[in-house]
Design an enzyme around this catalytic site. Structure first.
Site, PDB file in Angstrom:
ATOM      1  N   LYS A 125      -1.718  -7.405 -10.614  1.00 17.57           N
ATOM      2  CA  LYS A 125      -1.361  -5.990 -10.820  1.00 17.57           C
ATOM      3  C   LYS A 125      -0.591  -5.848 -12.124  1.00 17.57           C
ATOM      4  O   LYS A 125       0.626  -5.649 -12.154  1.00 17.57           O
ATOM      5  CB  LYS A 125      -0.560  -5.448  -9.630  1.00 17.57           C
ATOM      6  CG  LYS A 125      -1.468  -4.819  -8.595  1.00 17.57           C
ATOM      7  CD  LYS A 125      -0.735  -4.107  -7.508  1.00 17.57           C
ATOM      8  CE  LYS A 125      -0.431  -2.675  -7.824  1.00 17.57           C
ATOM      9  NZ  LYS A 125      -1.585  -1.776  -7.795  1.00 17.57           N
TER      10      LYS A 125
HETATM   11  N1  PMP Z   1      -7.515  -1.617  -6.161  1.00 21.48           N
HETATM   12  C1  PMP Z   1      -6.746  -1.277  -7.191  1.00 21.48           C
HETATM   13  C2  PMP Z   1      -7.280  -1.387  -8.565  1.00 21.48           C
HETATM   14  C3  PMP Z   1      -5.439  -0.820  -6.970  1.00 21.48           C
HETATM   15  O1  PMP Z   1      -4.664  -0.489  -7.982  1.00 21.48           O
HETATM   16  C4  PMP Z   1      -4.961  -0.704  -5.659  1.00 21.48           C
HETATM   17  C5  PMP Z   1      -3.590  -0.149  -5.397  1.00 21.48           C
HETATM   18  N2  PMP Z   1      -2.607  -1.129  -5.476  1.00 21.48           N
HETATM   19  C6  PMP Z   1      -5.803  -1.072  -4.611  1.00 21.48           C
HETATM   20  C7  PMP Z   1      -7.077  -1.530  -4.892  1.00 21.48           C
HETATM   21  C8  PMP Z   1      -5.298  -1.066  -3.210  1.00 21.48           C
HETATM   22  O2  PMP Z   1      -4.411  -2.142  -3.051  1.00 21.48           O
HETATM   23  P1  PMP Z   1      -3.250  -2.120  -1.982  1.00 21.48           P
HETATM   24  O3  PMP Z   1      -3.900  -1.870  -0.681  1.00 21.48           O
HETATM   25  O4  PMP Z   1      -2.644  -3.468  -2.043  1.00 21.48           O
HETATM   26  O5  PMP Z   1      -2.346  -1.028  -2.377  1.00 21.48           O
END
Ligand code: PMP
Length: 305
Positions: A155
Site C-alpha cells: 500500500k
Molecule cells: N484494492 C485496492 C487497490 C485498495 O486500495 C484497497 C483498499 N485498501 C482494497 C483493494 C481493499 O483492501 P482492504 O480490504 O484491505 O481495505
C-alpha cells in the site's frame, strides 16, 4: 470545512492546524509513503466504537514499510495504539475512516530511506451512495500496474495514481467506477477495492497473484461466504466477458465495504438488480463490523473503556 480537533503527527496527538509536513520532504515530493485505511464503527447500543481488523491492517503496514526499504520500521502494534489514542482524543461517537501513513520525512533524492514520519487522520466517514442501489462500472482502458513495475500488494501512496486515473476516466465516461484488467488481460480489481462475482452458485474472485492488493475485506468476505452463506469460494482468473454471465457481482474493501455492482459496460450483471448473495453478505458484514453480532470478536478492537 469542518474537521476533527486533532490529528497524529510523529510522536503525538496535535491540533489539526499543526498537522504539517515540509514541502521538501521526500514523502511530499515523490509520494514515498505507505499507508493503511481503516474503519471504526460506532455502536450506539453498546456505547462503544470498534476498529475493524486493526491487527491485520497494522501487520500489512509493517510489510509495506519493509518492502519499501524504510530505515526504521514502525511496529504495527505501536501504530495501532496511536490510532486508538487519536480516536479517544477526538471523542468520536460515529463511524469514522482512519488513514495512517508512514512516510519518508527526510530530505533528498527519491532513493532516500529516512528519517521516517508517521501521520494519522481520522474523520467521520462518508456514506457510500451505492451500498443500497449498487454501482455501475466499465472496463478501464487503464491497465493495473503489474508487479514487475510496482507492487500493488504494497500500500504505497504512489500506486494510487493508477486507480485515480481509472476513476476519473470512468466518471468522465458516465460510470460510477472502473474495473482494471491486469497485464495478462484478466480482471484485477477496482481502483481501491477488490471484486467478486457470483456464478453457478459460487463466489469467484481473482487470486492474489493478479496484481491486486491482498485485501483484508476480500479475506473476510471469503470467510463469511463459507461460514454464513454456505457458499463455496473459488479463486481463479476472471475474464471481462464473464460479468454478463454472472448472477451477481460486488466490490469489497475497507472504504467500499460490500457494494453491489449492477452493470459492467452498461450490460446488466444478472438481472441488473441487487441480488440475495450480496444482501446476505452486507447483513452479516455490518452486524459483525459494528458489533451488533458478537461473532468474530477477534476482528474488533474496542476504542473506549
Ligand atoms: N484494492 C485496492 C487497490 C485498495 O486500495 C484497497 C483498499 N485498501 C482494497 C483493494 C481493499 O483492501 P482492504 O480490504 O484491505 O481495505
Amino acid at each position: 470545512m469542518a474537521h476533527p480537533a486533532y490529528v497524529y503527527l510523529n510522536d503525538s496527538v496535535v491540533p489539526w492546524d499543526d498537522g504539517k509536513v515540509h514541502v521538501a520532504s521526500v514523502g511530499f515530493k515523490f509520494g514515498t509513503g505507505v499507508f493503511e485505511g481503516l474503519r471504526a464503527y460506532w455502536n450506539a447500543e453498546k456505547e462503544q466504537m470498534f476498529v475493524l481488523h486493526l491487527a491485520e491492517h497494522m501487520h500489512r503496514l509493517e510489510y509495506s514499510q519493509k518492502f519499501m526499504r524504510f530505515d526504521d520500521i514502525l511496529p504495527g502494534p505501536d501504530v495501532g495504539q496511536r490510532i486508538l489514542e487519536l480516536l479517544r482524543a477526538n471523542e468520536f461517537r460515529e463511524n469514522v475512516h482512519i488513514m495512517s501513513t508512514v512516510f519518508v520525512q527526510g530530505l533528498g533524492p527519491p532513493s532516500t530511506t529516512g528519517p521516517i514520519g508517521l501521520s494519522i487522520l481520522a474523520a467521520p466517514r462518508r456514506d457510500i451512495p451505492w451500498t443500497e442501489t449498487g454501482c455501475t462500472a466499465h472496463i478501464s482502458s487503464w491497465q493495473r500496474v503489474p508487479d514487475t513495475a510496482m507492487p500493488m500488494r504494497v500500500k504505497c501512496n504512489a500506486n494510487y495514481q493508477n486507480g485515480r486515473l481509472a476513476t476519473l476516466q470512468a466518471q468522465a465516461d458516465g460510470y460510477d467506477t472502473a474495473i482494471l484488467l491486469n497485464s495478462r488481460g484478466k480482471v484485477a480489481e477496482g481502483p481501491g477495492m477488490c471484486l467478486f462475482m457470483v456464478r453457478d452458485g459460487k463466489a469467484v474472485t481473482p487470486p492474489v497473484t493478479s496484481d491486486i492488493l491482498e485485501s483484508i475485506t476480500r479475506q473476510t468476505v471469503m470467510k463469511l461466504c463459507g461460514e454464513y452463506l454456505g457458499m463455496e469460494v473459488v479463486e481463479r482468473d476472471i475474464d471481462r466477458s464473464e460479468f454478463a454471465a454472472a448472477d451477481e457481482a460486488f466490490f469489497c474493501g475497507t472504504a467500499w465495504e460490500v457494494t453491489p455492482l449492477v452493470s459492467v459496460d452498461r450490460l446488466p450483471v444478472g438481472d441488473g438488480e441487487v441480488g440475495p448473495t450480496v444482501r446476505g453478505l452486507q447483513d452479516v458484514f455490518f452486524d459483525i463490523a459494528t458489533g451488533a453480532r458478537d461473532d468474530h470478536a477477534e476482528w474488533r478492537t474496542p476504542v473506549y473503556g
